[in-house]
Design a protein around this motif. Sequence first.
Motif, PDB file in Angstrom:
ATOM      1  N   UNK A  22      12.238   5.960  -3.358  1.00  0.00           N
ATOM      2  CA  UNK A  22      13.277   5.472  -2.449  1.00  0.00           C
ATOM      3  C   UNK A  22      12.641   4.782  -1.257  1.00  0.00           C
ATOM      4  N   UNK A  23      13.207   3.655  -0.925  1.00  0.00           N
ATOM      5  CA  UNK A  23      12.765   2.938   0.256  1.00  0.00           C
ATOM      6  C   UNK A  23      13.983   2.784   1.159  1.00  0.00           C
ATOM      7  N   UNK A  69       5.824  -4.247   7.445  1.00  0.00           N
ATOM      8  CA  UNK A  69       5.086  -3.241   8.192  1.00  0.00           C
ATOM      9  C   UNK A  69       5.229  -1.887   7.527  1.00  0.00           C
ATOM     10  N   UNK A  70       6.466  -1.568   7.193  1.00  0.00           N
ATOM     11  CA  UNK A  70       6.707  -0.269   6.578  1.00  0.00           C
ATOM     12  C   UNK A  70       6.029  -0.157   5.226  1.00  0.00           C
ATOM     13  N   UNK A 100      -3.055   3.890  11.086  1.00  0.00           N
ATOM     14  CA  UNK A 100      -3.288   2.462  11.266  1.00  0.00           C
ATOM     15  C   UNK A 100      -2.996   1.976  12.668  1.00  0.00           C
ATOM     16  N   UNK A 133      -0.125   9.514  -4.570  1.00  0.00           N
ATOM     17  CA  UNK A 133      -0.446  10.691  -3.761  1.00  0.00           C
ATOM     18  C   UNK A 133       0.247  11.962  -4.219  1.00  0.00           C
ATOM     19  N   UNK A 134       1.537  11.967  -4.078  1.00  0.00           N
ATOM     20  CA  UNK A 134       2.222  13.211  -4.424  1.00  0.00           C
ATOM     21  C   UNK A 134       2.340  13.285  -5.938  1.00  0.00           C
ATOM     22  N   UNK A 135       1.777  14.296  -6.491  1.00  0.00           N
ATOM     23  CA  UNK A 135       1.805  14.344  -7.948  1.00  0.00           C
ATOM     24  C   UNK A 135       3.176  14.773  -8.472  1.00  0.00           C
ATOM     25  N   UNK A 136       3.826  13.898  -9.135  1.00  0.00           N
ATOM     26  CA  UNK A 136       5.077  14.276  -9.814  1.00  0.00           C
ATOM     27  C   UNK A 136       4.908  13.956 -11.276  1.00  0.00           C
ATOM     28  N   UNK A 164       0.590   4.241  -2.573  1.00  0.00           N
ATOM     29  CA  UNK A 164       0.312   5.631  -2.209  1.00  0.00           C
ATOM     30  C   UNK A 164       1.397   6.551  -2.726  1.00  0.00           C
ATOM     31  N   UNK A 165       2.606   6.037  -2.635  1.00  0.00           N
ATOM     32  CA  UNK A 165       3.708   6.875  -3.090  1.00  0.00           C
ATOM     33  C   UNK A 165       3.524   7.271  -4.534  1.00  0.00           C
ATOM     34  N   UNK A 211       7.198  11.546  -1.374  1.00  0.00           N
ATOM     35  CA  UNK A 211       6.235  10.823  -0.548  1.00  0.00           C
ATOM     36  C   UNK A 211       6.928   9.882   0.426  1.00  0.00           C
ATOM     37  N   UNK A 212       7.832   9.144  -0.123  1.00  0.00           N
ATOM     38  CA  UNK A 212       8.450   8.076   0.676  1.00  0.00           C
ATOM     39  C   UNK A 212       9.168   8.643   1.873  1.00  0.00           C
ATOM     40  N   UNK A 270       6.453   7.398   9.960  1.00  0.00           N
ATOM     41  CA  UNK A 270       6.602   6.016  10.414  1.00  0.00           C
ATOM     42  C   UNK A 270       7.550   5.929  11.602  1.00  0.00           C
ATOM     43  N   UNK A 295       0.821  -1.195   0.000  1.00  0.00           N
ATOM     44  CA  UNK A 295       0.000   0.000   0.000  1.00  0.00           C
ATOM     45  C   UNK A 295       0.856   1.245   0.000  1.00  0.00           C
ATOM     46  N   UNK A 296       1.963   1.155   0.714  1.00  0.00           N
ATOM     47  CA  UNK A 296       2.841   2.317   0.805  1.00  0.00           C
ATOM     48  C   UNK A 296       3.336   2.724  -0.570  1.00  0.00           C
ATOM     49  N   UNK A 334       3.617  -1.848   4.233  1.00  0.00           N
ATOM     50  CA  UNK A 334       2.163  -2.061   4.306  1.00  0.00           C
ATOM     51  C   UNK A 334       1.708  -3.215   3.413  1.00  0.00           C
TER      52      UNK A 334
END
Lengths: 116, 732
Positions: free
Chosen positions: A21-22, A73-74, B122, A11-14, A7-8, B49-50, B57, A3-4, A76
Amino acid sequence: MSKTVKDAIETIPTDEINSISLSLVRSEILTKVIEYCKKHNSAQMSDVDLMDWDVEFANVHYTTLFDLVLSANYMNINCLLDLVCGKIADMIKGKTPGEIAKLFDIKDVSTYEEDN
Amino acid sequence: MSNQKKKHFQIEAFKHKVVMDPKYPDKTWKILEDAIHEIYNHNASGLSFEELYRNAYNMVLHKFGERLYSGLVATMTVHLKDIAQSIEAAQGGSFLEELNRKWNDHNKALQMIRDILMYMDRTYVPSARKTPVHELGLNLWRENVIYSSQIRTRLLNTLLELIHSERTGEVIDRGIMRNITKMLMDLGPSVYEHEFEKHFTNVSAEFYQVESQRFIECCDCGDYLKKAERRLNEEMDRVSHYLDPETEKKINKVVEEQMIENHMLRLIHMENSGLVNMLCDDKYEDLGRMYTLFRRVTDGLLKIREVMTSHIRESGKQLVTDPERLKDPVEFVQRLLDEKDKYDKIINLPFNNDKSFQNALNSSFEYFINLNPRSPEFISLFVDDKLRKGLKGVNEDDVEVTLDKVMMLFRYLQEKDVFEKYYKQHLAKRLLSGKTVSDDAERSLIVKLKTECGYQFTSKLEGMFTDMKTSQDTMQGFYASHPDLGDGPTLTVQVLTTGSWPTQSSITCNLPAEISALCEKFRSYYLGTHTGRRLSWQTNMGFADLKATFGKGQKHELNVSTYQMCVLMLFNNADKLSYKEIEQATEIPAPDLKRCLQSLALVKGRNVLRKEPMSKDVVEDDAFFVNDKFSSKLYKVKIGTVVAQKESEPEKQETRQRVEEDRKPQIEAAIVRIMKSRKQLDHNNLIAEVTKQLQSRFLANPTEVKKRIESLIERDFLERDDNDRKLYRYLA
């Protein structure tokens, strides 16, 4: 599935999304996560076979397991999170605190800080 | 496992170090706070976003969720207060637009913020029992923007003003209205209701109260209804375009109440255009509109029905008691049928075939038809007219239709046995004079009567038909066995079974010699095959065809009654006859003879006899001659047919008396039947049961029933209980 990541992207429109980046996820772990996601997305195997595969997948060193938990978890990813937590829970089940400490290599059990 | 301190495990976290300096939470929060600012300032594209997600988080993971959450609340509130100010500053028309725009912005921002703070949503939010981010955003908007004192009232007023303009014919921006109301609905179930809907319905009620008052002063009923209908449609349209669907029934109720319910009676009773006028003028469209509109309102249809019923009863009553109308029974019944048709159509079309209206119509008709005691007779006369000539040349289906309509009127009659009596009389005359237009039509009507009233009702009528057929066969047999009679006068006899045919007094007269001889031959022939029967000639009911040659040689065939034949045949042997001589020779009873001679001598174009003196009345001293100057364009001349007429007063009384007499045994039979099965019954219940049983034939008079009970007690069919005078017992 994650999910993360979803959303990335949304959500933020680029204008162009080249990379997301994770930074909290190590590359080895990310590889395993991707492997998991691919397997579950393709859904070529029957449910029984998939479950067997999952068991195989989770049969790793506990450090990897912990990393997987945090990553899931991070990022999602609920099903992966359930799988790995389940495995850890199985490992803990029925053991005394001492045994668990030995299993997970936890030092200094007697001294710890209380968290608020 | 007992230790003083609680043990719990800490899973070793990341392999890489996380900075845990005391400024960590502040720094991290700063990053997020700035991001929120950027988002609200439409600068989101520069954000990663991240990165933001990760920061949030981490904060939550390190137990700084509280800080994060309260920070969020504070920041948002600040922004919203700014927004509120800018909306307040908007001028006139752009107020709603500004509000709408800011609302959309806020929603977009909120979504982004929620996604970034997803992890907190959450995990922290549920465990700390806080409001989730999205809901929080709505609540803050509501508290800071909508409930801000300036905006609150201004918003409501603007909305109501716009709706008012639309109602008075202006065009407004429905899109914005839609968005604003949707915003109110999104903010919570009661927000829309309290901030808008409640006031909307109140204001609308006032508006429609004024409008309905204005309209009702200046419009007639039809126009008013059109306007009301239009307004209702408008409101529905309004709801579907920019209000919550739930509002529909509330606003409908308001309009219905103000425009219809409050003025219902005034509309119905409006002079020159109200319900009664619509009914009289067959205004289907207006009636239909009134029906659909009044149906929405409690008791609306009831009121319509009441007024319609009383109108039908009133006009029906006038119809049946108007002496002018009663002069022509056929016209009278036709008028009744026309009225029924008219109202059937009204109920069928504009009133949607509503059963309760149909019932009201039926009860009204039943009421006024029975107000006139001659109705049964008149209906029978109407049928008689139709079966004699009215249905000539009409095709089968139309015949059925007419007869069915008559049956409808018949059902309304309470005194069906009176009808039966008259019908029998008229049918007898029709059959004997051979004047019925269609045998099939006759039989069809008998079948309908049988279906309606049972076998009893029609058994005698059917007997009459049987007699006619049998007589034909008898005549064939008679002439077959008497071949020598071929030259003489042709005799056609109808043998009538006494019980089936209406009773007449039979006083025979003297038949001419040729005829009486022939009659005797027939009598012996008949009694030869039917021993034990008795034949008596009904000379007042027959007719004859005579060939006559007059003074100048003109030949005619005369169709006359039996009495007339007897009189005329006398002139074969004499040129002049006095009244007394005729009376003696024929032995025809005086009143009949007078009528007979009148029809022979005093009717223009039919005066085959001449009377001296030429006075209008027939008196004892008159003398009669054959009228040699008689002429007629036709060869066949019909003289004085016996047509069924309205009964004269004495005849009417007589028939009624006979009907009453016939009822007595029927009442007694009913009483005995009931008592036999119940063994004992009290007075009131007995009367009720008897009335119910006889309902299909006539309305039983309680006094008469009481008399019959007394009579039965005297004759030992019943007895009274010793202790309770009101209780009767059956005596076997």
